[in-house]
Design a protein around this motif. Structure first.
Motif, short mmCIF file in Angstrom:
data_model
loop_
_atom_site.label_atom_id
_atom_site.label_comp_id
_atom_site.label_asym_id
_atom_site.label_seq_id
_atom_site.Cartn_x
_atom_site.Cartn_y
_atom_site.Cartn_z
N ALA A 277 0.83 -1.21 0.00
CA ALA A 277 0.00 0.00 0.00
C ALA A 277 0.86 1.26 0.00
N THR A 278 1.93 1.27 0.80
CA THR A 278 2.84 2.42 0.83
C THR A 278 3.56 2.55 -0.51
N ALA A 279 3.97 1.41 -1.06
CA ALA A 279 4.66 1.44 -2.36
C ALA A 279 3.77 2.05 -3.44
N GLN A 280 2.48 1.71 -3.42
CA GLN A 280 1.55 2.27 -4.40
C GLN A 280 1.44 3.78 -4.24
N ALA A 281 1.35 4.24 -2.98
CA ALA A 281 1.25 5.68 -2.72
C ALA A 281 2.53 6.40 -3.15
N VAL A 282 3.68 5.78 -2.90
CA VAL A 282 4.96 6.37 -3.30
C VAL A 282 5.05 6.45 -4.82
N PHE A 283 4.63 5.38 -5.49
CA PHE A 283 4.61 5.38 -6.96
C PHE A 283 3.78 6.54 -7.51
N ASN A 284 2.62 6.76 -6.93
CA ASN A 284 1.75 7.85 -7.39
C ASN A 284 2.41 9.21 -7.23
N VAL A 285 3.11 9.41 -6.11
CA VAL A 285 3.75 10.70 -5.84
C VAL A 285 4.97 10.90 -6.73
N THR A 286 5.84 9.90 -6.81
CA THR A 286 7.08 10.06 -7.55
C THR A 286 6.84 10.14 -9.07
N SER A 287 5.72 9.61 -9.54
CA SER A 287 5.41 9.72 -10.97
C SER A 287 5.26 11.18 -11.41
N LEU A 288 4.94 12.05 -10.47
CA LEU A 288 4.74 13.47 -10.78
C LEU A 288 6.04 14.25 -10.89
N HIS A 289 7.14 13.64 -10.52
CA HIS A 289 8.42 14.37 -10.40
C HIS A 289 8.82 15.15 -11.67
N PRO A 290 8.89 14.52 -12.85
CA PRO A 290 9.29 15.28 -14.03
C PRO A 290 8.33 16.43 -14.36
N VAL A 291 7.05 16.25 -14.03
CA VAL A 291 6.07 17.31 -14.28
C VAL A 291 6.38 18.54 -13.41
N LEU A 292 6.76 18.30 -12.15
CA LEU A 292 7.11 19.40 -11.26
C LEU A 292 8.36 20.12 -11.76
N VAL A 293 9.34 19.36 -12.21
CA VAL A 293 10.57 19.96 -12.75
C VAL A 293 10.24 20.76 -14.00
N LEU A 294 9.40 20.21 -14.87
CA LEU A 294 9.00 20.92 -16.09
C LEU A 294 8.31 22.23 -15.76
N ALA A 295 7.45 22.22 -14.75
CA ALA A 295 6.74 23.45 -14.35
C ALA A 295 7.74 24.52 -13.95
N GLY A 296 8.78 24.14 -13.22
CA GLY A 296 9.79 25.12 -12.83
C GLY A 296 10.57 25.65 -14.01
N VAL A 297 10.93 24.78 -14.93
CA VAL A 297 11.69 25.21 -16.11
C VAL A 297 10.84 26.11 -17.01
N LEU A 298 9.57 25.76 -17.20
CA LEU A 298 8.68 26.60 -17.99
C LEU A 298 8.51 27.98 -17.37
N THR A 299 8.38 28.01 -16.04
CA THR A 299 8.26 29.29 -15.34
C THR A 299 9.52 30.13 -15.55
N ALA A 300 10.67 29.49 -15.45
CA ALA A 300 11.93 30.20 -15.65
C ALA A 300 12.02 30.77 -17.07
N HIS A 301 11.62 29.99 -18.05
CA HIS A 301 11.66 30.45 -19.44
C HIS A 301 10.67 31.59 -19.65
N ALA A 302 9.49 31.48 -19.06
CA ALA A 302 8.47 32.53 -19.23
C ALA A 302 8.94 33.85 -18.61
N LEU A 303 9.54 33.80 -17.44
CA LEU A 303 9.98 35.03 -16.77
C LEU A 303 11.19 35.64 -17.47
N SER A 304 12.05 34.79 -18.02
CA SER A 304 13.24 35.32 -18.71
C SER A 304 12.85 36.03 -20.01
N GLY A 305 11.68 35.62 -20.57
CA GLY A 305 11.24 36.25 -21.82
C GLY A 305 10.28 37.40 -21.59
N ALA A 306 9.93 37.65 -20.32
CA ALA A 306 8.98 38.70 -20.01
C ALA A 306 9.59 40.09 -20.17
#
Length: 306
Positions: A277-306
């Motif tokens: 059960a814990t492994a399943q919950a961990v899988f669900n959370v860690t699957s989001l990792h690249p999306v969170l990194v992408l959000a930060g990179v997109l924000t950085a690109h958007a602000l640098s072009g502002a």
């Protein structure tokens, strides 16, 4: 009739791991955005089109290869219940008989052909990486009952997949950044998705004779390996953003560090409670990792072009 159409759509979504496939588009997009300060919108659009066809095709291809194991899986399902990102829509619908085999084959072949054409448009390197990732995935499936160390093949496959984003935007080869990108993605796949998912499926896999780290070495060892891989992914992700600092800036670096801390916290949680059960919950959370990194990179690109 509408009910039948909706049921087929749900089955196809589950067959192609729709939620996981959509989130996985973040991997090549991060690669593209750390490769060049200002990649062209046309190349990014083409890359996104490639990703949204290649990923469902790849997940479907993997499901078809695993039919021999997934069909008997449903005779003895795991005992724990819980939300599973990987089964949104339907879990292995062809194996369950919810989706005809012919429909699965045609769906996978159609998306695969579209992905192949788009990869050629992006360049031969992207085509080669796409093909290599599929071959590694096929090898992983064939070794299901042979060795638990096949997880390394899946890590390499995801690493190659992510690197398509780098070459899609025509960036020059930068060995340090490419190496960090490859290690980040491989370690995240192994520690964040593959090992936790195997731990969650320990009961089913043991009955089917599938050789996973959790089955062969035990749940505690699997949790420890997962935590170690997640720590490597966190370090590599932060280092990648530090090396790419002129492109991603403090926001990109901060997002990678924060996302990495969440990975390590998830890994430690699994070490403390190495149960399905814990492994399943961990899988669900860690699957989001690249999306969170992408959000930060997109924000950085958007602000640098502002």
């Amino acid at each position: 009739m509408m009910a039948a159409v909706a049921a087929t759509a749900r089955s196809l979504y589950g067959f192609s791991r729709g939620t996981q496939a959509l989130m996985s588009t973040a991997q090549p997009l991060v690669a593209a955005l750390v490769a060049l300060p200002e990649p062209s919108a046309e190349r990014l659009g083409l890359l996104m089109a490639f990703a949204v066809t290649a990923l469902p095709a790849g997940f479907g291809f993997h499901d078809l290869l695993d039919l021999r194991l997934d069909r008997p899986r449903f005779r003895h399902l795991r005992s724990h219940e819980g939300f599973d990102l990987d089964t949104a829509g339907a879990r292995h619908p062809v194996a369950q008989g919810l989706l005809p085999l012919a429909s699965g084959v045609l769906w996978t072949a159609g998306l695969g052909l579209a992905a192949l054409v788009l990869s050629v448009a992006l360049g031969w390197v992207c085509t080669a990486l796409f093909a290599a990732a599929l071959l590694l995935g096929a090898a992983y499936s064939r070794l299901a009952t042979v060795t638990p160390y096949k997880t390394l093949l899946l890590g390499a496959a995801v690493s190659l997949w992510g690197c398509t984003g780098w070459f899609a935007v025509g960036a020059d080869i930068d060995p340090p950044r490419l190496a960090l990108l490859a290690v980040w993605l491989a370690a995240w796949e192994i520690g964040g998705r593959n090992l936790p998912n195997d731990l969650a499926d320990t009961e089913e896999d043991a009955r089917l004779g599938i050789a996973t780290v959790a089955v062969v070495h035990g749940r505690s060892a699997c949790a420890a390996w997962s935590c170690a891989a997640l720590a490597v992914a966190a370090a590599a992700g932060a280092a990648l953003m530090a090396v790419a600092f002129p492109v991603t800036g403090a926001i990109g670096l901060g997002a990678a560090v924060l996302a990495g801390c969440l990975l390590v916290a998830a890994g430690l949680r699994l070490v403390r409670r190495p149960d399905p059960a814990t492994a399943q919950a961990v899988f669900n959370v860690t699957s989001l990792h690249p999306v969170l990194v992408l959000a930060g990179v997109l924000t950085a690109h958007a602000l640098s072009g502002a």
